[in-house]
Design a protein around this motif. Structure first.
Motif, PDB file in Angstrom:
ATOM      1  N   TYR A  57       0.814  -1.215   0.000  1.00 51.63           N
ATOM      2  CA  TYR A  57       0.000   0.000   0.000  1.00 51.63           C
ATOM      3  C   TYR A  57       0.848   1.266   0.000  1.00 51.63           C
ATOM      4  O   TYR A  57       1.966   1.278   0.494  1.00 51.63           O
ATOM      5  N   ASP A  74      -3.628   4.797  -0.894  1.00 49.28           N
ATOM      6  CA  ASP A  74      -4.584   3.735  -0.537  1.00 49.28           C
ATOM      7  C   ASP A  74      -5.266   3.972   0.816  1.00 49.28           C
ATOM      8  O   ASP A  74      -6.140   3.190   1.205  1.00 49.28           O
ATOM      9  N   LEU A 128      -8.886   3.139   1.847  1.00 43.52           N
ATOM     10  CA  LEU A 128      -9.437   2.210   0.858  1.00 43.52           C
ATOM     11  C   LEU A 128      -9.359   0.778   1.398  1.00 43.52           C
ATOM     12  O   LEU A 128      -8.574   0.477   2.297  1.00 43.52           O
ATOM     13  N   LYS A 179      -8.305  -2.844   2.037  1.00 43.24           N
ATOM     14  CA  LYS A 179      -7.022  -3.533   1.873  1.00 43.24           C
ATOM     15  C   LYS A 179      -7.110  -4.602   0.789  1.00 43.24           C
ATOM     16  O   LYS A 179      -6.201  -4.747  -0.037  1.00 43.24           O
ATOM     17  N   SER A 209      -7.223  -2.926  -2.653  1.00 44.13           N
ATOM     18  CA  SER A 209      -5.935  -2.295  -2.990  1.00 44.13           C
ATOM     19  C   SER A 209      -4.880  -3.350  -3.284  1.00 44.13           C
ATOM     20  O   SER A 209      -4.081  -3.210  -4.224  1.00 44.13           O
ATOM     21  N   THR A 252      -5.360  -4.829  -6.756  1.00 46.52           N
ATOM     22  CA  THR A 252      -4.861  -3.960  -7.833  1.00 46.52           C
ATOM     23  C   THR A 252      -3.346  -4.107  -8.001  1.00 46.52           C
ATOM     24  O   THR A 252      -2.832  -4.263  -9.117  1.00 46.52           O
ATOM     25  N   ARG A 253      -2.635  -4.076  -6.851  1.00 47.61           N
ATOM     26  CA  ARG A 253      -1.165  -4.195  -6.910  1.00 47.61           C
ATOM     27  C   ARG A 253      -0.720  -5.567  -7.402  1.00 47.61           C
ATOM     28  O   ARG A 253       0.215  -5.708  -8.189  1.00 47.61           O
TER      29      ARG A 253
END
Lengths: 239, 74
Positions: A75, A79, A82, A84, A87, A90-91
């Protein structure tokens, strides 16, 4: 089958003793449930996605807070507040677009149906109550689980095989409470990375997992010790 | 009687890593914790010879005891 891009991406794996294309295919066809997207779940999920695990379910009901950023390296400041799980998803997709990442923004207790379809569970939680619940799900569904815990400069790790090794409840009682929230990011990184290593060995059939043994990591003095464990007679979960 | 006690993590601070402790026959884990001035809540995981032990578990001659604090963060 592995694509030419996958063969190039994972080419360094194929240099490992015992790790051939069939091992990589096993990873591609595997599903890992990661309980907790915090200090342990971050590095564990990153390494499993990068290694080519085909499906990763990452479950956490919390949102990113500023105090998480000393250790939760998935993060960024962007982030904060937002989810966890979202997020992280996405990563992780950015790290390896060919891995299917399923974010679950919910409590572990509400995710049992998703756990039961996985090949392996990673216990990356931060409290003993939820850990013992996850342990019971692992036992009931006969899904192996990699447990890790960290505090300050210390960590512990074991690989639980239902029906074979001691379960978490064999050595952690229901009324156990965490005494401190002290944690260094690098310590969580070491323990989470070790969970990923255990997962990769188990899923590919390479190496020897930490079954029936508790690894204690003392980074205060940089010492590691392993202790053999036996099942607790009369364990409420597994006996 | 004598037993070998191994302490882990923060429990070592001001105590020891590994020590042979002289105990009265019939001593329990509770007695050992009192002797070592360790609060029960700080002794989250206890093994006697690799088997999980309770506070009430009795200690026998030459037992190998390992005590861990709660390490449950993540």
């Amino acid at each position: 089958m592995l694509s030419s891009e996958e063969l190039e991406r994972y080419s360094r794996h194929f240099l490992i003793d015992g790790w051939d294309r069939s091992c990589q295919l096993k990873l591609k066809n595997s599903c890992v449930f990661i309980a907790g997207a915090g200090g342990l779940g971050n590095p564990a999920s990153m390494y499993l996605a990068a290694a080519g695990v085909g499906k990763i379910i990452i479950c956490d009901m919390d949102s990113v807070e500023l105090s998480n950023l000393n250790r939760q390296i998935l993060y960024t400041m962007n982030d904060i507040n937002l989810s966890k799980a979202e997020s992280a998803c996405t990563r992780l997709k950015g790290i390896n677009p060919s891995s299917e990442i399923i974010p679950l923004n919910k409590k572990i207790e509400d995710a049992v149906d998703m756990i039961s379809g996985s090949d392996l569970i990673l216990d990356c939680l931060d409290n003993f109550t939820s850990r013992l619940f996850l342990n019971s799900v692992s036992h009931t569904n006969r899904i192996p689980m990699v447990h890790a815990g960290v505090s300050g400069y210390y960590g512990q790790l074991t690989f639980i095989i239902p029906g074979s090794t001691p379960c978490l409840n064999c050595f952690i009682s229901e009324n156990t409470q965490a005494s401190s929230q002290a944690i260094t990011g690098a310590m969580a990184g070491i323990a989470g990375s070790m969970q990923a290593i255990e997962a990769l060995k188990f899923l590919t059939g390479t190496g020897e997992v930490l079954a029936g043994k508790l690894l204690f990591i003392d980074c205060m003095t940089m010492s590691f010790s392993t202790m053999k464990m036996t099942k607790k007679p009369g364990c409420k979960t597994c006996s | 009687m004598k037993a070998t006690v191994k302490l882990f993590a923060s429990l070592r601070t001001g105590r020891f890593d590994l020590s042979e402790i002289e105990l009265v026959n019939g001593s329990s884990i509770t007695d050992l914790l009192e002797l070592l001035q360790i609060e029960q809540k700080e002794a989250a995981i206890i093994f006697i010879n690799g088997v999980h032990a309770e506070y009430t578990s009795n200690i026998k001659e030459c037992d190998q005891i390992a005590i861990f604090p709660p390490i449950g963060g993540g």
